[in-house]
Design an enzyme around this catalytic site. Structure first.
Site, PDB file in Angstrom:
ATOM      1  N   SER A   1       0.867  -1.183   0.000  1.00  0.00           N
ATOM      2  CA  SER A   1       0.000   0.000   0.000  1.00  0.00           C
ATOM      3  C   SER A   1       0.893   1.219   0.000  1.00  0.00           C
ATOM      4  CB  SER A   1      -0.908   0.045   1.239  1.00  0.00           C
ATOM      5  OG  SER A   1      -1.540   1.305   1.354  1.00  0.00           O
TER       6      SER A   1
ATOM      7  N   TYR B   1      -3.306   1.397  10.554  1.00  0.00           N
ATOM      8  CA  TYR B   1      -3.108   0.848   9.216  1.00  0.00           C
ATOM      9  C   TYR B   1      -1.728   1.218   8.672  1.00  0.00           C
ATOM     10  CZ  TYR B   1      -4.015  -0.276   4.317  1.00  0.00           C
ATOM     11  OH  TYR B   1      -3.953  -0.800   3.047  1.00  0.00           O
TER      12      TYR B   1
END
Length: 188
Positions: free
Chosen positions: A140, A153
Site C-alpha cells: 500500500s 493501518y
C-alpha cells in the site's frame, strides 16, 4: 510455469492476481478465510482443473492454517516457487486512539504484518530450494508515507515494507527475489 500461493484471493487485488495467473497457465493455491466466497467468482473452482487450482482455508490469525495450507500445496503440487501476500485489513484507528481500540490495533498488526512474516517464514524452505523463488507483497502507499490519520493501518504497512526489505536481504543469495507493490486506494 510457476506454482503460486496467494493469500487474500477472495476479492480485490488478490482475486484479480489469482485469475490472471490461472489464465497464464500457472498453478495456483489460494488461501482464504471463506471458501464459499468463491462461488460465482472469476476463480470459481468449477471453472479450473484440480491440477491447476486448489483452495485452502487460511486465517491470518491462525498459525496452523498456514501450516496446513503449505502442506496441502506441497502434497497437491509437489512444491511451490512463489508466494503472493495479498491478505490484509483496513483499520481507521487514529493516532489518538481510545483504550477500546487496542484490540483492533493488535489485530491490524497481526494480519497486515506478523501473519505475512510468519507465512513467508514457513514458506522459506520451499522458496529457497526452488533457486528461483519469488515473494510479492501487496503493501500500500500507506507503507511508504502516512497520509491522514489512519495510524494503525499505516504502522502495519510500514512494518510490512520493512520486513519485505529484510526478506530481500536474506533471500538474495538463495535466488529469492522480493517485490512490494504499493497501490493507492482500491475500491473493493
Amino acid at each position: 510455469m510457476r506454482t503460486i500461493l496467494i493469500s487474500g484471493a477472495s476479492s480485490g487485488i488478490g482475486l484479480k492476481i489469482a485469475h490472471k495467473q490461472l489464465q497464464e497457465g500457472n498453478r495456483v493455491s489460494v488461501g482464504i478465510r471463506d471458501l464459499e466466497s468463491l462461488e460465482g467468482s472469476i476463480i470459481n473452482p468449477q471453472n479450473w482443473p484440480n491440477e491447476q487450482l486448489i483452495l485452502n482455508e487460511y486465517d491470518a490469525l491462525d498459525k496452523n492454517s498456514s501450516k496446513n495450507w503449505i502442506s496441502n500445496t506441497i502434497n497437491s503440487f509437489g512444491g511451490f516457487d512463489t508466494l503472493i501476500n495479498s491478505a490484509g485489513i483496513l483499520s481507521k484507528v487514529p493516532f489518538l486512539y481510545e483504550d477500546s481500540d487496542l484490540d483492533e490495533i493488535d489485530k491490524t498488526m497481526k494480519v497486515n504484518f506478523l501473519a505475512v512474516w510468519e507465512l513467508t517464514r514457513l514458506c522459506w524452505e520451499n522458496l529457497s530450494s526452488s533457486k528461483d523463488g519469488r515473494i510479492i507483497s501487496i503493501v500500500s502507499m500507506s507503507g511508504v508515507r502516512a497520509k491522514g490519520d489512519l495510524a494503525a493501518y499505516s504502522c502495519s504497512k510500514f512494518a510490512l515494507m520493512s520486513i519485505c526489505q529484510t526478506m530481500r536481504n536474506v533471500g538474495w543469495e538463495k535466488g529469492i527475489r522480493v517485490t512490494t507493490i504499493c497501490p493507492s486506494w482500491v475500491n473493493t
